[in-house]
Scaffold this active site. Structure first.
Site, PDB file in Angstrom:
ATOM      1  N   SER A  18      12.314   0.360 -13.529  1.00  0.00           N
ATOM      2  CA  SER A  18      12.961   0.539 -12.228  1.00  0.00           C
ATOM      3  C   SER A  18      14.469   0.314 -12.285  1.00  0.00           C
ATOM      4  O   SER A  18      15.187   0.698 -11.371  1.00  0.00           O
ATOM      5  CB  SER A  18      12.326  -0.380 -11.186  1.00  0.00           C
ATOM      6  OG  SER A  18      12.380  -1.714 -11.626  1.00  0.00           O
ATOM      7  N   CYS A  36      14.329 -11.079   3.381  1.00  0.00           N
ATOM      8  CA  CYS A  36      14.151 -11.896   2.175  1.00  0.00           C
ATOM      9  C   CYS A  36      15.473 -12.262   1.511  1.00  0.00           C
ATOM     10  O   CYS A  36      15.493 -13.117   0.619  1.00  0.00           O
ATOM     11  CB  CYS A  36      13.228 -11.176   1.193  1.00  0.00           C
ATOM     12  SG  CYS A  36      13.768  -9.500   0.803  1.00  0.00           S
ATOM     13  N   CYS A  61       0.800  -1.222   0.000  1.00  0.00           N
ATOM     14  CA  CYS A  61       0.000   0.000   0.000  1.00  0.00           C
ATOM     15  C   CYS A  61       0.833   1.273   0.000  1.00  0.00           C
ATOM     16  O   CYS A  61       2.004   1.265   0.333  1.00  0.00           O
ATOM     17  CB  CYS A  61      -0.875   0.060   1.245  1.00  0.00           C
ATOM     18  SG  CYS A  61      -2.128  -1.196   1.260  1.00  0.00           S
TER      19      CYS A  61
HETATM   20  S1  SF4 Z   1      11.571  -9.115   3.916  1.00  0.00           S
HETATM   21 FE1  SF4 Z   1      12.486  -8.059   2.135  1.00  0.00          FE
HETATM   22  S2  SF4 Z   1      10.788  -7.084   1.054  1.00  0.00           S
HETATM   23 FE2  SF4 Z   1      10.050  -7.649   3.096  1.00  0.00          FE
HETATM   24  S3  SF4 Z   1      10.334  -5.811   4.356  1.00  0.00           S
HETATM   25 FE3  SF4 Z   1      12.177  -7.086   4.611  1.00  0.00          FE
HETATM   26  S4  SF4 Z   1      13.612  -6.362   3.031  1.00  0.00           S
HETATM   27 FE4  SF4 Z   1      11.571  -5.570   2.505  1.00  0.00          FE
END
Ligand code: SF4
Length: 483
Positions: A297, A450, A7
């Site tokens: 991007s 991630c 969002c």
């Molecule tokens: S897991 Fe990755 S995409 Fe999700 S908030 Fe953390 S850095 Fe950002």
């Protein structure tokens, strides 16, 4: 498939002007953060709001009645949304569109939320909200219930922060016209505030302020609550914090290049990332004759890569600007054809060449696979991928649309296997430490969940660990792992 942010939010108080135009432009400048629905709410001696599915429409369309309802009032909030919580069918999308209105017996509020709640089931049970609805309904109900018990907004927000795990940047309005905004104690999601001529505004990205001529002041601090009442802003540290864990992916992909964080524009960081990537993989660059990038991007990163490497930069991949339908694409075949139609490849610039392709990230691999196929068809000789965001090996529990291990190609394959799977000659990532360095922040100031599988909140970290354990025993994931 594209990566999608949950969002974008915006909120504003003006002492003397109708604020709907500010809401409209502030949200339009951030429509990239959510395509599925949009909505507005104002305080005008009572709370009013409306929501619609889809992108924010033009104010005027020739020969048509305007779809934009200009709510009255000098205090307002707005939202654009992509769902990472709640249902995806038509009814659910309508019901969960934001702002949300929550009514208790004696208190009510409207809320605009960016983020995701990890312990959403526990929260829904606690406040007696259906599991079929999004986490925002439960958050709003929790604030209303706590307000009804003790009447203090700082107490209610502090209680909320003590009881939920996740990422949240939120702005809202109470039924007495109090405008407020707060960030989770790790500061995972962006939100800044601005001030000009008595107007206070909150925005996910600084572009929401810039388009309105409102001067950017600073990013909200983790755990901070800002309250605007009768033209005066007060600040409360609702939760103590040691370090922020700002989403590292905002720099590579999500944020607009002209948004700024802590005094730096995102495009400057992307350019530095491209240059660092070129320094890191000089041996592979020697094989390449031109550098191209996937619009849009990766443009700034490709420019930095080109400057550092000296490789000729060809804008040989152009986007068909109006092929942008993303929401409601659920069928795999249709998705592939949309990916195909999005890109126009200038074949004479590619044919017979060894090319360096710069992109921001690889999530599921379907977009990249399709684009490489098209480059091969156009006659590219060797294709070497240079990716500014490190290899994505874990899901996001905080509001980005990549919520399972099984959908992440980087979680399944080694770099060499990835090259084979995508039909690239090589895949070259930015290492995590070098990525961190180019953001200008320290490792302990970023969420790197991630790309490291280490998450900044306790329940997300535990959840990730237990899923990996389950998967290693041959188990499977069912849908979003936090639901
Ligand atoms: S897991 Fe990755 S995409 Fe999700 S908030 Fe953390 S850095 Fe950002």
């Amino acid at each position: 498939m594209s990566k999608r942010e949950k969002c974008g939010i915006f909120g504003i108080y003006s002492p003397d002007e109708q604020i709907f135009p500010y809401l409209y432009w502030g949200m339009l400048a951030q429509n990239h953060r959510g395509h599925q629905s949009h909505g507005f709410a104002t305080y005008n001696n009572g709370l009013e709001y409306y929501t619609e599915l889809g992108l924010i429409p033009p104010i005027k369309e020739p020969g048509k009645e305007s779809k934009v309802k200009q709510l009255e009032g000098k205090i307002g909030i707005a939202n654009v949304r992509y769902t990472t919580s709640g249902g995806k069918d038509y009814q659910a999308l309508c019901y969960d569109a934001m702002p949300i209105l929550s009514k208790g017996e004696s208190k009510s509020l409207v809320l605009s939320f960016n983020g995701n709640i990890v312990n959403v089931r526990e929260l829904q049970e606690k406040v007696g909200i259906s599991k079929d609805t999004s986490d925002t309904h439960a958050l709003a109900a929790l604030i209303v219930q706590t307000l009804e018990e003790n009447g203090s907004l700082p107490e209610a927000i502090s209680y909320l922060m003590n009881n939920i795990d996740g990422a949240y940047s939120i702005t809202g309005i109470l039924d007495d016209g109090t405008l407020f905004a707060f960030k989770d104690p790790n500061g995972i999601k962006p939100m800044c505030y601005g001030f000009t001529d008595g107007k206070y505004a909150f925005s996910s990205e600084s572009t929401g302020l810039a388009i309105n001529g409102i001067e950017w002041q600073r990013e909200l601090r983790p755990g901070e609550l800002l309250i605007v009442k009768d033209g005066v802003m007060s600040q409360v540290q609702a939760q103590p914090w040691k370090n922020q864990a700002f989403c590292a992916f905002e720099f590579a992909y999500f944020s607009r290049p002209d948004s700024r964080y802590n005094g730096r524009y995102v495009y400057e960081i992307r350019r530095a990332l491209g240059a660092a990537l070129a320094r890191k993989h000089g041996d592979k660059i020697k094989r390449c004759e031109i550098v191209v990038c996937l619009p849009e991007s990766a443009i700034d990163a490709a420019y930095g890569f080109h400057e550092e490497s000296g490789l000729k930069w060809e804008m040989a991949l152009r986007r068909h600007r109006y092929v942008s339908q993303r929401a409601f694409i659920t069928d795999g075949v249709d998705r592939q054809s949309v990916i195909y139609r999005k890109l126009n490849i200038l074949t004479p610039k590619i044919v017979g060449k060894n090319i360096a392709v710069v992109d921001d990230s690889i999530v599921r691999g379907d977009t990249m696979r399709g684009n490489i196929k098209r480059l091969r068809e156009a006659g590219a000789q060797e294709i070497h991928l240079f990716i500014t965001y490190p290899k994505i090996i874990g899901p996001c529990f905080y509001g980005i649309d990549m919520s399972t291990y099984k959908e992440l190609i980087g979680a399944q394959l080694s770099v060499d296997e990835l090259a084979v799977e995508l039909d690239a000659d090589s895949v070259n990532y930015m290492p995590v430490d070098e990525y961190v360095k180019e953001t200008g922040l320290r490792r302990d100031q970023l969420c790197l969940g991630c790309i490291t599988n280490k998450y900044p909140t306790a329940q997300a970290d535990e959840l990730a660990r237990s899923i990996r354990k389950e998967l290693s025993k041959g188990g499977t994931e069912k849908g979003r792992v936090y639901e």
